[in-house]
Design an enzyme around this catalytic site. Structure first.
Site, mmCIF file in Angstrom:
data_model
loop_
_atom_site.group_PDB
_atom_site.id
_atom_site.type_symbol
_atom_site.label_atom_id
_atom_site.label_comp_id
_atom_site.label_asym_id
_atom_site.label_seq_id
_atom_site.Cartn_x
_atom_site.Cartn_y
_atom_site.Cartn_z
ATOM 1 N N GLN A 98 0.739 -1.178 0.070
ATOM 2 C CA GLN A 98 0.014 0.206 0.177
ATOM 3 C C GLN A 98 0.894 1.232 0.002
ATOM 4 O OE1 GLN A 98 -3.589 -0.604 3.089
ATOM 5 N NE2 GLN A 98 -1.803 -1.735 3.828
ATOM 6 N N ILE A 100 3.740 3.830 -1.241
ATOM 7 C CA ILE A 100 3.962 4.795 -2.418
ATOM 8 C C ILE A 100 5.645 4.955 -2.503
ATOM 9 C CG2 ILE A 100 1.858 5.471 -2.572
ATOM 10 C CD1 ILE A 100 2.915 8.359 -1.283
ATOM 11 N N HIS A 116 -1.578 1.299 -4.333
ATOM 12 C CA HIS A 116 -2.093 2.830 -4.171
ATOM 13 C C HIS A 116 -0.944 3.672 -5.059
ATOM 14 C CE1 HIS A 116 -3.832 1.661 -0.166
ATOM 15 N NE2 HIS A 116 -4.517 1.501 -0.988
ATOM 16 N N CYS A 127 -2.760 19.494 -18.946
ATOM 17 C CA CYS A 127 -2.112 19.189 -20.472
ATOM 18 C C CYS A 127 -1.851 17.658 -20.727
ATOM 19 C CB CYS A 127 -1.029 20.034 -20.785
ATOM 20 S SG CYS A 127 0.315 19.896 -19.841
ATOM 21 N N CYS A 155 3.156 23.524 -14.020
ATOM 22 C CA CYS A 155 3.331 22.764 -15.146
ATOM 23 C C CYS A 155 3.855 23.841 -16.190
ATOM 24 C CB CYS A 155 2.142 22.060 -15.778
ATOM 25 S SG CYS A 155 2.447 21.368 -17.270
ATOM 26 N N GLU A 223 1.515 -2.627 16.769
ATOM 27 C CA GLU A 223 0.458 -2.800 17.533
ATOM 28 C C GLU A 223 -0.459 -3.975 17.253
ATOM 29 O OE1 GLU A 223 -0.613 1.515 18.462
ATOM 30 O OE2 GLU A 223 0.708 1.392 16.750
HETATM 31 P P1 NAD Z 1 -1.287 2.765 8.956
HETATM 32 O O1 NAD Z 1 -0.460 4.060 8.848
HETATM 33 O O2 NAD Z 1 -2.800 2.707 8.874
HETATM 34 O O3 NAD Z 1 -0.607 1.726 9.807
HETATM 35 C C1 NAD Z 1 0.363 1.151 10.036
HETATM 36 C C2 NAD Z 1 0.548 0.275 10.953
HETATM 37 O O4 NAD Z 1 2.097 -0.042 11.153
HETATM 38 C C3 NAD Z 1 0.085 0.693 12.419
HETATM 39 O O5 NAD Z 1 -0.544 -0.415 13.031
HETATM 40 C C4 NAD Z 1 1.332 0.386 13.407
HETATM 41 O O6 NAD Z 1 1.207 0.166 14.653
HETATM 42 C C5 NAD Z 1 2.327 -0.270 12.621
HETATM 43 N N1 NAD Z 1 3.797 0.036 12.764
HETATM 44 C C6 NAD Z 1 4.275 1.187 13.078
HETATM 45 N N2 NAD Z 1 5.953 0.896 12.963
HETATM 46 C C7 NAD Z 1 5.900 -0.337 12.849
HETATM 47 C C8 NAD Z 1 7.174 -1.012 12.890
HETATM 48 N N3 NAD Z 1 8.170 -0.655 12.966
HETATM 49 N N4 NAD Z 1 6.975 -2.346 12.195
HETATM 50 C C9 NAD Z 1 5.610 -3.072 12.462
HETATM 51 N N5 NAD Z 1 4.709 -2.305 12.205
HETATM 52 C C10 NAD Z 1 5.005 -0.902 12.645
HETATM 53 O O7 NAD Z 1 -0.757 2.155 7.467
HETATM 54 P P2 NAD Z 1 -1.278 1.481 6.321
HETATM 55 O O8 NAD Z 1 -2.267 0.239 6.720
HETATM 56 O O9 NAD Z 1 -0.642 1.269 5.318
HETATM 57 O O10 NAD Z 1 -2.819 2.209 5.865
HETATM 58 C C11 NAD Z 1 -2.598 3.728 5.506
HETATM 59 C C12 NAD Z 1 -2.336 4.265 3.931
HETATM 60 O O11 NAD Z 1 -1.284 5.047 4.081
HETATM 61 C C13 NAD Z 1 -1.756 3.292 3.029
HETATM 62 O O12 NAD Z 1 -2.805 3.449 2.181
HETATM 63 C C14 NAD Z 1 -0.556 4.051 2.412
HETATM 64 O O13 NAD Z 1 -0.879 4.058 0.799
HETATM 65 C C15 NAD Z 1 -0.372 5.052 3.072
HETATM 66 N N6 NAD Z 1 0.896 5.436 3.578
HETATM 67 C C16 NAD Z 1 2.001 5.180 2.968
HETATM 68 C C17 NAD Z 1 3.366 5.457 3.373
HETATM 69 C C18 NAD Z 1 4.387 5.021 2.591
HETATM 70 O O14 NAD Z 1 4.556 5.120 1.617
HETATM 71 N N7 NAD Z 1 5.645 4.904 3.369
HETATM 72 C C19 NAD Z 1 3.520 6.299 4.574
HETATM 73 C C20 NAD Z 1 2.305 6.687 5.329
HETATM 74 C C21 NAD Z 1 0.988 6.309 4.884
HETATM 75 ZN ZN ZN Z 2 0.252 21.159 -17.884
#
Ligand code: NAD
Ligand code: ZN
Length: 262
Positions: A98, A100, A116, A127, A155, A223
């Site tokens: 999930q 990016i 995502h 454009c 842009c 968690e």
């Molecule tokens: P979330 O933020 O909802 O949940 C993250 C989970 O990771 C939490 O339950 C937390 O307890 C756990 N966590 C935190 N640190 C950890 C570690 N060191 N080891 C293991 N677990 C740990 O994230 P989600 O479920 O991915 O959903 C949120 C949306 O956020 C997604 O759609 C994603 O696209 C986006 N997102 C992406 C990034 C990225 O690309 N790095 C960052 C933030 C959010």
């Molecule tokens: Zn443009």
């Protein structure tokens, strides 16, 4: 439930799939959305990460992106490397993410399904011109260093509607990525979730698709989540610590089996 049990389940797997969320990148310095110190305690998700918010005010997104992504030079952490190693060992057939941030690819994972989208491209909604993320990001950091304030990119055509090819809240998931993810979920024997709160749908349905198709479910998360009771193996802790241990035990276990065979 122990690291040994998870390692054994993976060692026996023919087709394991890893499903990751923001938590897998937390130890690379990228904050998660939810959980302790999550971004949604500081930012309004509706404002900075929904398509409606972006169309109302693209600058709010770029300020958020600057603080979060452009300034940080995140690198893969031991969890990303352990997942890439499981693929090299022939156990993991795909990483469904999930995230990016492209850190799985940087760690060496080959089959990465980005549900995502990713930050590799930025497209002008007026454009249609496409830019590389680096082009835009370096432009912004140059400007903000000079002025001390953030600036939204513009842009060549004059528009400020430069949108990275990520899925904002309120947008549909890329159909081809979702199709591949469902195929893997329905044909895998182990489905392992790493660092996800499992509250963003439709991505969070995937473990249940896997379970219905007969796979064993593993979750490694800092968690507890609302879905833990549906999982066969639950490990609470940091992915960057647990996953390398899982890989180590798995390799020892495989070696012992090979030695017994010869
Ligand atoms: P979330 O933020 O909802 O949940 C993250 C989970 O990771 C939490 O339950 C937390 O307890 C756990 N966590 C935190 N640190 C950890 C570690 N060191 N080891 C293991 N677990 C740990 O994230 P989600 O479920 O991915 O959903 C949120 C949306 O956020 C997604 O759609 C994603 O696209 C986006 N997102 C992406 C990034 C990225 O690309 N790095 C960052 C933030 C959010
Ligand atoms: Zn443009």
């Amino acid at each position: 439930m122990s690291i040994e049990e998870v390692a054994k389940a993976l060692a026996k797997a023919r087709h394991a799939v890893v499903f990751t969320g923001a938590g897998v990148s937390a130890e690379s310095g990228i904050p998660t959305f939810r959980g302790a110190n999550g971004l949604w305690e500081k930012y309004d998700a509706e404002e900075v990460a929904s398509i409606q918010g972006f169309m109302r005010n693209p600058k709010a997104f770029w300020e958020f992106a600057e603080e979060l992504i452009i300034k940080s030079e995140a690198k893969p952490n031991p969890a990303h490397y352990a997942i890439a190693e499981l693929e090299r060992l022939g156990i993991v057939k795909a990483v469904i993410t999930q995230n990016i941030d492209m850190l799985h690819q940087k760690a060496g994972s080959k089959e990465v399904i980005e549900l995502h989208g990713s930050l590799s491209k930025v497209k002008c909604l007026s454009c249609g011109r496409e830019y590389d993320w680096e082009e835009i990001a370096s432009e912004i950091s140059k400007v903000s260093k000079m002025a001390g304030v953030s600036k939204a990119p513009q842009c060549e055509c004059g528009s400020y509607y430069l949108k990275p090819e990520i899925v904002f809240f309120g947008e549909a998931l890329p159909a081809d990525a979702m199709k591949k993810a469902i195929e893997h979920a329905s044909s895998c024997d182990v489905f392992m979730v790493v660092g996800s709160s499992l509250v963003v749908y439709p991505a969070a349905y995937l473990p249940f698709i896997a379970k219905d198709a007969g796979a064993k479910l593993v979750i490694i998360n800092a968690e507890p989540t609302h879905a833990d009771s549906h999982f066969d193996y639950v490990l609470h802790g940091k992915a960057g610590k647990i996953l390398p241990e899982v890989v180590k035990v798995l390799k020892d276990y495989r070696q012992v089996k090979d030695e017994k065979r010869t």
